[in-house]
Design a protein around this motif. Structure first.
Motif, PDB file in Angstrom:
ATOM      1  N   CYS A 288      -3.556  -3.676 -32.544  1.00 28.70           N
ATOM      2  CA  CYS A 288      -3.608  -3.579 -31.173  1.00 28.70           C
ATOM      3  C   CYS A 288      -3.226  -2.659 -30.501  1.00 28.70           C
ATOM      4  O   CYS A 288      -2.001  -1.967 -30.661  1.00 28.70           O
ATOM      5  N   SER A 289      -3.864  -2.162 -29.512  1.00 26.06           N
ATOM      6  CA  SER A 289      -3.319  -0.823 -28.501  1.00 26.06           C
ATOM      7  C   SER A 289      -2.522  -1.647 -27.584  1.00 26.06           C
ATOM      8  O   SER A 289      -2.385  -2.501 -27.423  1.00 26.06           O
TER       9      SER A 289
ATOM     10  N   VAL B 124     -13.975  -7.614 -34.336  1.00 24.02           N
ATOM     11  CA  VAL B 124     -13.225  -6.735 -33.087  1.00 24.02           C
ATOM     12  C   VAL B 124     -13.286  -7.934 -31.886  1.00 24.02           C
ATOM     13  O   VAL B 124     -13.940  -8.787 -31.860  1.00 24.02           O
ATOM     14  N   ILE B 125     -12.180  -7.799 -31.172  1.00 24.69           N
ATOM     15  CA  ILE B 125     -12.196  -8.798 -29.821  1.00 24.69           C
ATOM     16  C   ILE B 125     -12.481  -8.125 -28.759  1.00 24.69           C
ATOM     17  O   ILE B 125     -12.298  -6.717 -28.309  1.00 24.69           O
TER      18      ILE B 125
ATOM     19  N   VAL C 143      -8.341  -4.260 -29.721  1.00 26.28           N
ATOM     20  CA  VAL C 143      -7.739  -5.153 -30.617  1.00 26.28           C
ATOM     21  C   VAL C 143      -9.101  -5.254 -31.791  1.00 26.28           C
ATOM     22  O   VAL C 143     -10.082  -5.738 -31.558  1.00 26.28           O
ATOM     23  N   VAL C 144      -8.544  -5.249 -33.022  1.00 27.71           N
ATOM     24  CA  VAL C 144      -9.343  -5.523 -34.214  1.00 27.71           C
ATOM     25  C   VAL C 144      -8.557  -6.198 -35.333  1.00 27.71           C
ATOM     26  O   VAL C 144      -7.493  -5.992 -35.313  1.00 27.71           O
ATOM     27  N   PHE C 145      -9.468  -6.976 -36.189  1.00 28.53           N
ATOM     28  CA  PHE C 145      -8.672  -7.639 -37.146  1.00 28.53           C
ATOM     29  C   PHE C 145      -9.349  -7.339 -38.508  1.00 28.53           C
ATOM     30  O   PHE C 145     -10.660  -7.433 -38.482  1.00 28.53           O
TER      31      PHE C 145
ATOM     32  N   PHE D 267     -11.934   3.157 -33.807  1.00 31.76           N
ATOM     33  CA  PHE D 267     -13.094   2.485 -33.445  1.00 31.76           C
ATOM     34  C   PHE D 267     -14.222   3.398 -33.769  1.00 31.76           C
ATOM     35  O   PHE D 267     -15.161   2.871 -34.275  1.00 31.76           O
ATOM     36  N   PHE D 268     -14.100   4.590 -33.519  1.00 32.11           N
ATOM     37  CA  PHE D 268     -15.372   5.622 -33.908  1.00 32.11           C
ATOM     38  C   PHE D 268     -15.418   6.304 -35.220  1.00 32.11           C
ATOM     39  O   PHE D 268     -16.573   6.674 -35.336  1.00 32.11           O
TER      40      PHE D 268
END
Length: 1085
Positions: free
Chosen positions: A147-148, A171-172, A223-225, A263-264
Motif C-alpha cells: 500500500c502506498s 489490485v484494489i 493497493v495490491v495483494f 505497477f508498471f
C-alpha cells in the motif's frame, strides 16, 4: 474482525531517518494503535538506493520480511516457505512532500479518536493502517499486501471482496470520475474483473474505454495483494540480475542501482492484454528491459484481477497547496472511519475566533488568534493577537515566531518552520510560498507568492541572479530550485521575519534586502535532503504533550467529563510522564477545591499504574504505609497544598520498579479517598439533633429496620459520582420472611465503659463478639473497617456521644455527660455480603438508638446524612441508597444534585391502590450462596469514574434516567415496565462493575428468565441475594423446583419479601436488673 499481520513494514527513502520511523512504529504498538494483537515484527526499512522506485522498494521489503521470518523460524538462510502462512503488510512512504517534512505518511489529519486506548495524533499512516487492518484486508488469505501512503483512502466498513478460490494477484480500485482520471492511473478490466491493462494519464478515448455502466472508472489507488504463491515467485527474483540490485543485498554486493515501478514493471506483466515483447521493450534502458524479462518469466502465469470497491474514495496528496488545504478542511466521506474536527489535539484560548471551515491540529493558540475559513494551522505554538486570513497553511512555528507575525497580512500563503541539520549543525529554517504557486513550472510562466515572478522581483528588489546560477537553463529556473530561504547569517540570528519581509510592500522590502542577500540561502530542493525528520517528529511530540498539559488543566478545573486516561497512557509510553505528573501536582495543590484535587490525585494514581505496565500486582490494596502518613495528615487537616507537596516528595522514592509504583498508586488513591471523605462530610450540615428526655438507666432503646431492595439507579449514589454527576435511586423497604431483619439497642449502664456486643441473627441470640472500651485509645481503630467493633466505635464518635480525640479521658466524659456508660447490641438475620444494605442500615439503627439513649433525637433525613458521615469516618466509602432504603418506609426515590454540600432528598412514590400487595405477590428473594465484598468493586468504580471512562460517564447518565423511568413505572403499577427497568439495571451494574456476575449466578438467572419480568442482584452484585419479579403470583415453590433441577448452583434458598410500609421502629424497653446481660428477658415498657 481484523487482519492479523505477521509483519508490518514501512519503507522510507535512503537517508530518511529510518530509526525515527522505527520509533514511530514501536510507539503505535505500545499505545495500542496496531490493534489488540499487534504484528510480532515491525520494521522500518530504508531503500538501498536513492531512487529505487516503488517496485524495487517492494522487492527489498519482501526480502527483509522473509529474512526476519526465516530467522524466527530457525532457518539459517532465507526460505520462501515462511511466506506460505504469513500475512505481510508493506507500506511505502514514497517521495518527499512539500507540506510535511516527514512525508505524506506522517501528515497529521484533523481527527481525534475518543475511543482510542491512548491519545495520539492521527496521521495518514494511522488512517491507512486502520483501513487496511479493519476493513480492506479482512478475510483475505495469507499473502502480501502493498500500500502506498501518498493518498487519503476511504473504504466502507464491508468492502465486499470475494476471496473464495482466489489465486494470483489482485489490485484494489476505487470508482472515480473520468475527469479526475486524466491525471491518474486507471484499470482496463473485463466483466470478470480480470485486468487487461493499466493506463496512466490516458487519452479521453482510453479512459472512456475503462468506464463502467455508471460512467465512473476504476482508479489505481496504490493497493495490491500478492497471494503466497505469487509472493514466493516475486521473492525468488531477488537473486537474479539485474533485480538483485533492488535489494540491500545487491547494494552490499556492489550491484549498480536500478529503478522499478510496482505497477508498471511488476504488476503490469500479469495484465491479460500485455504481450511479452511490448512489455519488455517498454522498459526504457537495457537493465530495466532485462528486469522486465525476468519478471515476465516469474509472474506471467498468475492471473491479475481487480476489486473495485463501491463507495470507496481516493485522493492523491498532490503538491498543490490549494488541494492540500482543501483536503484538511473538508469532511471525509460517510464511508470513512474518521471524523474531521475543527480543533484536534489543540489548546485554543479563544475557540470562538476559529471560523467554521478552518482546521487546527496539534497547536497551542494563546490569546486572540483569529483563523479564517479555508485555513489550516498544524504543529504551531502561537500567541495573539494574530489574524490569519483565508487560504493559509501554517506549520512548525514556535511561540517565538508570534511577534513577527503580529500585524503581518497573511492570506493565501504557506508558511512553514523546518528542522534542518547541516552536517552536525542543527538549525531552524522558514519557508514561505503562495497557495497558488507551482513548484516546478518555469519562472517565466509561474508565480511566487501568488504573483508573477516579475512582479515579485520589482516589489522586493530581488534579482534572478540572487536565486539561480547564471548557467542554469531557464526551463530549470523554478520555485523548487530558487534559493529564497535564509539558513545562516555570518553576524546575526535569523528568524521568521527573514522570510516574512518577502510579503512586505516595496517601501519596507528595501530595508530587508541587504540582510537577506548577506545570508546563506537554500532552495527547497536543497533543503529537502537536510530536513531532520527525527527532530521534527520530536518537536511535534513535545508540542502534543505541552497542549496535553493544558488539556489536563482545562478538563480538571472545568470539571469536564473527558477522560484523561488515554493522554496519561501516551505520556507514559512516550516518556512525558514527569511533565504530566508536575501538572497534576500543580492542579491538585492550587485548585482550592477538594473535588478537583481528589480527581487530580486519582489521575496521578493512573499515571503510576500505567508506569507499572501491567506488572507489580493489583491496583486495589492497602494504603496505610507509615512513609505516607505525614502527607495524609496534611490532607486530613485541610492543608491540601502541603499534602500534595509531601505526596510528590514521597512518590520519588517509589518510582524504581513496578511493585513500588503500584503501591504508590494505592496510596494516591488513599489520599484521594481522604478528600472524598471531606467532600461527603459536608453533608453533616444537614444533620440536626434536638435534646429529649434521657431514658432511665438500664432501659433499652431498641430499633428494628427492614432491609432494602435497590430497584434502579444504584452506583449513582456513590461518592464522588453522587456529587459530581448527581444521583437517583429507587429503593423499597422490605420485610424478609415476614420480619425486619436488622436491629440495634442501646442502654445506659452504671459502669463508666462502653460495651459493644454483636449478637447472632436475632435479639435473643447469644453474643458472637463482645468488646469493652474503657479508654479513648480503645476507640482509635474506629476508622479501620475490619477492626472489631469499628462501626459501633465510629457511631459513638459521629453522634458526639464521645468526643474523640479529646484531652478528657473516656470515663470523665461518660460521667460528666451521662452519669454512666453505654451498652450496645446489634444483630442481623442477613448473611454477610447479602447486597440488601445491611451495614449502612445497621449503622442507621445504631445511631438512632444511640441518639435516643443519650437523650437526643434526630429526624430520618438527619439519620440518612449522619450515616453518610459515619461511613466516611469508617473509611468504607459507600453512598446513601442503603440507609434511604432501610430508614424510609415503603417505595421511594432518593436524589442528589451534582453539587456540594451533598444533600439527599427523598420522595415517596405513590403507587395505585392494591399495587403494594401485587408487588408482595410477585417479588421473591433468592439467596445465591455466593458472597462478595463490595469494597474492591467500589474502588474499581471510583477509579473508572475519576478516569471519566466514556462507558462510566454514559452509564451514570443511564442509571439516573433508568431510575426515573422505574419510578414512573411504579406509579403506573406496570409490572412489565418495572421488570424491563430491573433487567436494564442489571446490565448497567455489570457495566459499572465488570465481574459482578459469578458463573453460578448467571446460570441461575438464565434458568429463571422465562418465568420473570425482570431480575437483578441486590446491591453491588458479585453474590448475595437475587431479587426477581415473577410473571405469576406466589411462585416461591415453582421457582424452587426450577432451580433444584439446574446444575451448578450450590446452596441456594428462596425467601418471601413484602414492602414494609411502616419503616423502622424505635421503642424503649425495660430490663430485669438482675440479668442485664440476657436481653431475652426484656419486657416492653
Amino acid at each position: 474482525m481484523a487482519a492479523q499481520w505477521s509483519v508490518l513494514l514501512l519503507t522510507c527513502q535512503r537517508g530518511g531517518c529510518v530509526s525515527a520511523f522505527q520509533r514511530e512504529l514501536e510507539a503505535r504498538r505500545l499505545r495500542g494503535g496496531l490493534g489488540p494483537r499487534p504484528p510480532p515484527l515491525l520494521l522500518a526499512v530504508e531503500d538501498p538506493w536513492a531512487r529505487l522506485g516503488s517496485g524495487g522498494a517492494t522487492l527489498n521489503a519482501l526480502l527483509v520480511a522473509a529474512e526476519h521470518l526465516s530467522a524466527r523460524a530457525g532457518c539459517t538462510v532465507v526460505s520462501s516457505d515462511v511466506l506460505r502462512e504469513a500475512r505481510i503488510l508493506i507500506l511505502h512512504m514514497g517521495r518527499d512532500f512539500s507540506f510535511d517534512d516527514c512525508g505524506r505518511a506522517f501528515t497529521c489529519l484533523p481527527v481525534e479518536e475518543p475511543g482510542a486506548l491512548a491519545e495520539a495524533l492521527v496521521c495518514n499512516l494511522d488512517s491507512l493502517l486502520a483501513t487496511m487492518t479493519h476493513r480492506l484486508c479482512v478475510g483475505s488469505p495469507p499473502g502480501v499486501w502493498v500500500c502506498s501512503t501518498d493518498m487519503l483512502l476511504t473504504m466502507p466498513s464491508a468492502p465486499g471482496i470475494d476471496w473464495d478460490g482466489f489465486q494470483g494477484v489482485r489490485v484494489i480500485a476505487v470508482p472515480g470520475s473520468q475527469v479526475y482520471a486524466r491525471n491518474h492511473g486507471v484499470y482496463l478490466a473485463d466483466e470478470q474483473g480480470l485486468v487487461h491493462d493499466i493506463i496512466y494519464k490516458g487519452t479521453e478515448a482510453q479512459i472512456q474505454q475503462c468506464a463502467g455502466p455508471n460512467g465512473t472508472v476504476p482508479l489505481v489507488c496504490g493497493v495490491v495483494f500478492f497471494s503466497s504463491d505469487a509472493a514466493e515467485q516475486l521473492l525468488a527474483t531477488h537473486v537474479i540480475p539485474p533485480l538483485d540490485a533492488c535489494t540491500y543485498m545487491g547494494l552490499d554486493s556492489g550491484a549498480p542501482p536500478i529503478q522499478l515501478s510496482l505497477f508498471f514493471d511488476i504488476v503490469l506483466c500479469m495484465a491479460g492484454g500485455m504481450m511479452e515483447e511490448d512489455f519488455v521493450k517498454g522498459g526504457g534502458d537495457t537493465r530495466v528491459r532485462s528486469a522486465r524479462s525476468v519478471l515476465w518469466t516469474a509472474l506471467r502465469a498468475f492471473p491479475l484481477s481487480m476489486a473495485c470497491i463501491p463507495d470507496a474514495s481516493y485522493d492523491y496528496m498532490t503538491t498543490s497547496a490549494s488541494n492540500h488545504i482543501h483536503s484538511l478542511t473538508l469532511l471525509p466521506r460517510s464511508a470513512s472511519h474518521l471524523r474531521f474536527c475543527k480543533t484536534a489535539h489543540s489548546h485554543v484560548d479563544q475557540p470562538s475566533l476559529l471560523e467554521d471551515g478552518s482546521s487546527v491540529t496539534n497547536c497551542l493558540l494563546e490569546g486572540a488568534v483569529r483563523l479564517a475559513a479555508g485555513s489550516v494551522i498544524q504543529h504551531c505554538h502561537l500567541q495573539g493577537p494574530l489574524e490569519i486570513g483565508p487560504g493559509c497553511l501554517l506549520s512548525g512555528l514556535a511561540a517565538g515566531s508570534s511577534p513577527a507575525l503580529q500585524g503581518c497580512p497573511l492570506r493565501d500563503i504557506v508558511l512553514q518552520g523546518h528542522h534542518v541539520r547541516l552536517d552536525n549543525l542543527p538549525c531552524r529554517v522558514f519557508t514561505l510560498t503562495g497557495r497558488l504557486d507551482d513548484w516546478q513550472s518555469p519562472a517565466d510562466a509561474a508565480t511566487y507568492l501568488n504573483v508573477p515572478w516579475a512582479e515579485f522581483f520589482h516589489r522586493t528588489g530581488i534579482q534572478e541572479g540572487d536565486l539561480w546560477d547564471a548557467e542554469m537553463p531557464r526551463r530549470s529556473r523554478c520555485l523548487l530550485s530558487a534559493r529564497l530561504f535564509p539558513v545562516l547569517h555570518a553576524c546575526e540570528a535569523l528568524g521568521l521575519e527573514d522570510v516574512l519581509w518577502l510579503l512586505a510592500p516595496a517601501a519596507v522590502a528595501g530595508e530587508r534586502l541587504a540582510r537577506w542577500r548577506a545570508a546563506w540561502r537554500m532552495s527547497w530542493q536543497e533543503l529537502l535532503p537536510c530536513l531532520d525528520k527525527a527532530a521534527e517528529l520530536g518537536a511535534r511530540r513535545a508540542l502534543f504533550f505541552l497542549q496535553g498539559q493544558r488539556k489536563v488543566r482545562r478538563v480538571l478545573l472545568g470539571r469536564q467529563d473527558s477522560s484523561l486516561l488515554p493522554l496519561i497512557r501516551s505520556a507514559v509510553h512516550e516518556g512525558y510522564h514527569e511533565a504530566v505528573l508536575g501538572t497534576l501536582d500543580d492542579v491538585a495543590s492550587t485548585a482550592g477545591d477538594t473535588g478537583i484535587a481528589a480527581r487530580a490525585l486519582a489521575c496521578i494514581a493512573d499515571v503510576l499504574g500505567c508506569m507499572a505496565r501491567g506488572e507489580g500486582g493489583l491496583r486495589s490494596g492497602p494504603a496505610a504505609n507509615r512513609e505516607w502518613a505525614s502527607a495524609f495528615r496534611h490532607l486530613e487537616s485541610g492543608d491540601i497544598a502541603s499534602g500534595v507537596q509531601e505526596l510528590a516528595a514521597e512518590r520519588q522514592k517509589w518510582m524504581s520498579r513496578p511493585a513500588l509504583l503500584v503501591r504508590a498508586a494505592r496510596h494516591y488513591e488513599g489520599a484521594e479517598q481522604i478528600l472524598i471523605r471531606q467532600a461527603v462530610m459536608s453533608s453533616c450540615q444537614f444533620v440536626t439533633v434536638r435534646q429529649v428526655e434521657l431514658p432511665p438507666l438500664g432501659h433499652w432503646v431498641q430499633v428494628t429496620c427492614p432491609a432494602r431492595l435497590d430497584l434502579s439507579g444504584g452506583w449513582s449514589d456513590t461518592p464522588p459520582i453522587t456529587y459530581e454527576h448527581g444521583g437517583a435511586v429507587v429503593d423499597v423497604a422490605v420485610l424478609v420472611d415476614g420480619c425486619r431483619p436488622i436491629g440495634a439497642r442501646v442502654r445506659r449502664i452504671s459502669e463508666l465503659e462502653l460495651r459493644l456486643v454483636s449478637l447472632g441473627g436475632t435479639p435473643q441470640s447469644e453474643a458472637a463478639v463482645e468488646l469493652v472500651c474503657r479508654e479513648l485509645e480503645h476507640l482509635q481503630d474506629y476508622c479501620q473497617p475490619h477492626a472489631p467493633g469499628a462501626l459501633l466505635k465510629a457511631a459513638f464518635i459521629c453522634t458526639q456521644v464521645v468526643q474523640f480525640p479529646s484531652q478528657k479521658p473516656l470515663r470523665v466524659q461518660l460521667m460528666e455527660s451521662f452519669g454512666g456508660g453505654f451498652e450496645v447490641h446489634t444483630w442481623s438475620k442477613l448473611p454477610h455480603g447479602s447486597g440488601l444494605g445491611t451495614s449502612s442500615i445497621l449503622a442507621g439503627a445504631v445511631m438512632a438508638s444511640l441518639y435516643q439513649a443519650a437523650g437526643k433525637a434526630a429526624s430520618t433525613e438527619s439519620l440518612i446524612h449522619a450515616v453518610l458521615h459515619l461511613e466516611q469516618r469508617l473509611t468504607t466509602g459507600g453512598g446513601w441508597q442503603d440507609q434511604v432504603g432501610g430508614l424510609v418506609p415503603s417505595i421511594k426515590i432518593g436524589r442528589s444534585k451534582a453539587q456540594l454540600p451533598l444533600r439527599v432528598e427523598v420522595q415517596k412514590i405513590s403507587v395505585p391502590t392494591g399495587f403494594t400487595q401485587t408487588l408482595n405477590n410477585h417479588l421473591l428473594l433468592v439467596y445465591t450462596g455466593k458472597t462478595r465484598l463490595a469494597r474492591n468493586l467500589l474502588q474499581d468504580v471510583v477509579r473508572n469514574w475519576y478516569a471519566r471512562l466514556p462507558s462510566a460517564v454514559q452509564n451514570a447518565d443511564a442509571l439516573v434516567s433508568n431510575a426515573e423511568e422505574c419510578a414512573q413505572a411504579l406509579r403506573q403499577g406496570n409490572l412489565l415496565l418495572i421488570g424491563k427497568c430491573l433487567d436494564r439495571y442489571w446490565q448497567q451494574k455489570k457495566c459499572m462493575a465488570p465481574g459482578c456476575e459469578p458463573l453460578a449466578v448467571g446460570r441461575m438467572m438464565d434458568a429463571l428468565r422465562p418465568y420473570v419480568y425482570g431480575q437483578c442482584l441486590a446491591g453491588a452484585g458479585g453474590g448475595g441475594f437475587l431479587y426477581v419479579l415473577t410473571k405469576g403470583p406466589q411462585q416461591k415453590e415453582a421457582l424452587h423446583q426450577i432451580l433444584a433441577k439446574t446444575e451448578g448452583l450450590g446452596n441456594f434458598s428462596i425467601h418471601s419479601i413484602e414492602v414494609d410500609t411502616g419503616g423502622f421502629s424505635v421503642e424503649v424497653v425495660g430490663c430485669d436488673p438482675k440479668d442485664s446481660a440476657h436481653p431475652r428477658e426484656d419486657v416492653a415498657m
